[in-house]
Design an enzyme around this catalytic site. Structure first.
Site, mmCIF file in Angstrom:
data_model
loop_
_atom_site.group_PDB
_atom_site.id
_atom_site.type_symbol
_atom_site.label_atom_id
_atom_site.label_comp_id
_atom_site.label_asym_id
_atom_site.label_seq_id
_atom_site.Cartn_x
_atom_site.Cartn_y
_atom_site.Cartn_z
ATOM 1 N N SER A 21 0.798 -1.235 0.000
ATOM 2 C CA SER A 21 0.000 0.000 0.000
ATOM 3 C C SER A 21 0.829 1.282 0.000
ATOM 4 C CB SER A 21 -0.937 0.010 1.200
ATOM 5 O OG SER A 21 -2.022 -0.837 0.945
ATOM 6 N N TYR A 44 -2.085 -2.903 -11.018
ATOM 7 C CA TYR A 44 -2.134 -2.617 -9.575
ATOM 8 C C TYR A 44 -1.308 -3.635 -8.780
ATOM 9 C CZ TYR A 44 -4.053 -2.289 -4.832
ATOM 10 O OH TYR A 44 -4.179 -2.182 -3.459
ATOM 11 N N TYR A 83 -4.581 3.680 7.681
ATOM 12 C CA TYR A 83 -5.942 3.139 7.604
ATOM 13 C C TYR A 83 -6.790 3.549 8.790
ATOM 14 C CZ TYR A 83 -3.790 0.696 3.900
ATOM 15 O OH TYR A 83 -3.108 0.436 2.772
HETATM 16 O O1 DON Z 1 -4.398 -4.552 -2.370
HETATM 17 C C1 DON Z 1 -3.890 -5.173 -1.452
HETATM 18 O O2 DON Z 1 -4.580 -5.831 -0.696
HETATM 19 C C2 DON Z 1 -2.393 -5.118 -1.241
HETATM 20 N N1 DON Z 1 -1.692 -5.186 -2.473
HETATM 21 C C3 DON Z 1 -2.005 -3.881 -0.516
HETATM 22 C C4 DON Z 1 -2.740 -3.730 0.790
HETATM 23 C C5 DON Z 1 -1.956 -3.072 1.852
HETATM 24 O O3 DON Z 1 -0.748 -2.975 1.839
HETATM 25 C C6 DON Z 1 -2.741 -2.627 3.006
HETATM 26 N N2 DON Z 1 -1.842 -2.134 4.016
HETATM 27 N N3 DON Z 1 -1.762 -2.056 5.127
#
Ligand code: DON
Length: 308
Positions: free
Chosen positions: A64, A192, A244
């Site tokens: 993220s 993505y 978050y």
């Molecule tokens: O989209 C996703 O679920 C992951 N590629 C990234 C999510 C993420 O890093 C959430 N972070 N805390």
């Protein structure tokens, strides 16, 4: 300066490391399961010098944290008006992968670019023809920010996420139905997941954090690499949504603009002062690095880093 105090940094890492046993490595992306739960490292970049502790050569995927960089690129490509017509500016209080607000908020525009729905909408705005070209533009931007042209993406992690990303797939299809996303869903998911799998080390992350902290000026050359108004937007989202649904508590305890990722990375930007890169894959239930957050809290207290 933090960088003159390397022994303190080492002791802080040693202390925070004790918390890793309370966390859990992300396993919903199968390729992340094998990370070493007890790893913890930090790099701090300030005024041309860098101090570090732990194994800072270890590479990890941005996950993220990449959302901050895709947002910067999308804003440079499209301008604020277009970007914020397809993603909002408000925190959600929901988990990062939640779908609920897409349905309860008309007209299905995701609330902010740091949750998965918003990040998917932002990534769809990165200009270029093929996935390779668009990912290549993001990588070139990261090479510029870090001065490290060897940064690429981890194919195994990207593939592993692409094959299992059914929740993100659902978000994309939902937004496409409602006209927020206009491109082919699988193309967007491919881009993505590759973006999330871009691999860095703590020092790379600290340098990116420094550019954002330093109003978009390059860490070494002081050349503008991100326009000032965009660097400010990035920091603001890092404060309001970067951790978050823990962003409010983090703002009170730590008070530093920061962005986390499920691989255990955290990038932090103390305005006009320092960029910080942390890797600690043991996560709490909200998806943030447990030891990483503790490390930032003690650093903030000791060096008075809170922006508030
Ligand atoms: O989209 C996703 O679920 C992951 N590629 C990234 C999510 C993420 O890093 C959430 N972070 N805390």
């Amino acid at each position: 300066m933090i960088c003159n105090d390397r022994e303190t940094l080492r002791v802080m890492v040693e202390e925070a490391n004790k918390l890793t046993k309370h966390g859990k490595v992300a396993d919903y992306i199968p390729a992340l399961k094998t990370a070493d739960r007890d790893a913890l490292s930090i790099a701090v970049y300030e005024e041309g010098t860098c101090a570090s502790a732990g194994d800072i050569q270890e590479k990890f995927t941005l996950q993220s944290i990449s959302k901050v960089l895709s947002l910067a690129l999308a804003l440079m490509d499209n301008g604020e008006e277009e970007v914020f017509s397809r993603v909002g500016m408000e925190p959600t209080g929901d988990p990062f992968n939640s779908i609920i607000k897409l349905e309860t908020h008309s007209p299905s525009k995701p609330l902010n670019p740091m949750i998965n729905a918003g990040a998917l909408s932002v990534t769809s705005m990165i200009h270029g023809g093929s996935v390779e070209e668009r990912l290549g533009r993001l990588l070139t931007f990261i090479h510029e920010l870090t001065g490290n042209p060897s940064i690429s993406y981890n194919e195994e992690v990207a593939k592993s996420e692409y094959e299992t990303a059914d929740l993100n797939r659902a978000l994309v299809y939902f937004m496409k139905q409602h006209g927020v996303i206009n491109e082919n869903s699988e193309t967007l998911l491919e881009l993505y997941t590759k973006q999330c799998a871009i691999e860095v080390n703590c020092e790379d992350l600290a340098k990116i954090g420094y550019v954002i902290a330093n109003e978009g000026l390059h860490a070494e050359s002081q050349r503008p690499v991100i326009p000032l108004h965009i660097a400010r937007i990035l920091k603001t989202f890092m404060v309001t949504c970067g951790m978050y649904n823990a962003s409010g508590e983090f703002a009170i305890r730590v008070g530093i603009p920061a962005k986390s990722g499920v691989s255990g990375g955290i990038m932090a930007s103390v305005p006009h002062r320092v960029g910080i890169g942390i890797y600690g894959p043991a996560l709490d239930e909200k998806g943030n690095s447990v030891a990483g957050m503790q490390l930032l809290e003690v650093l903030s207290q000791r060096y008075d880093l809170s922006i508030f």
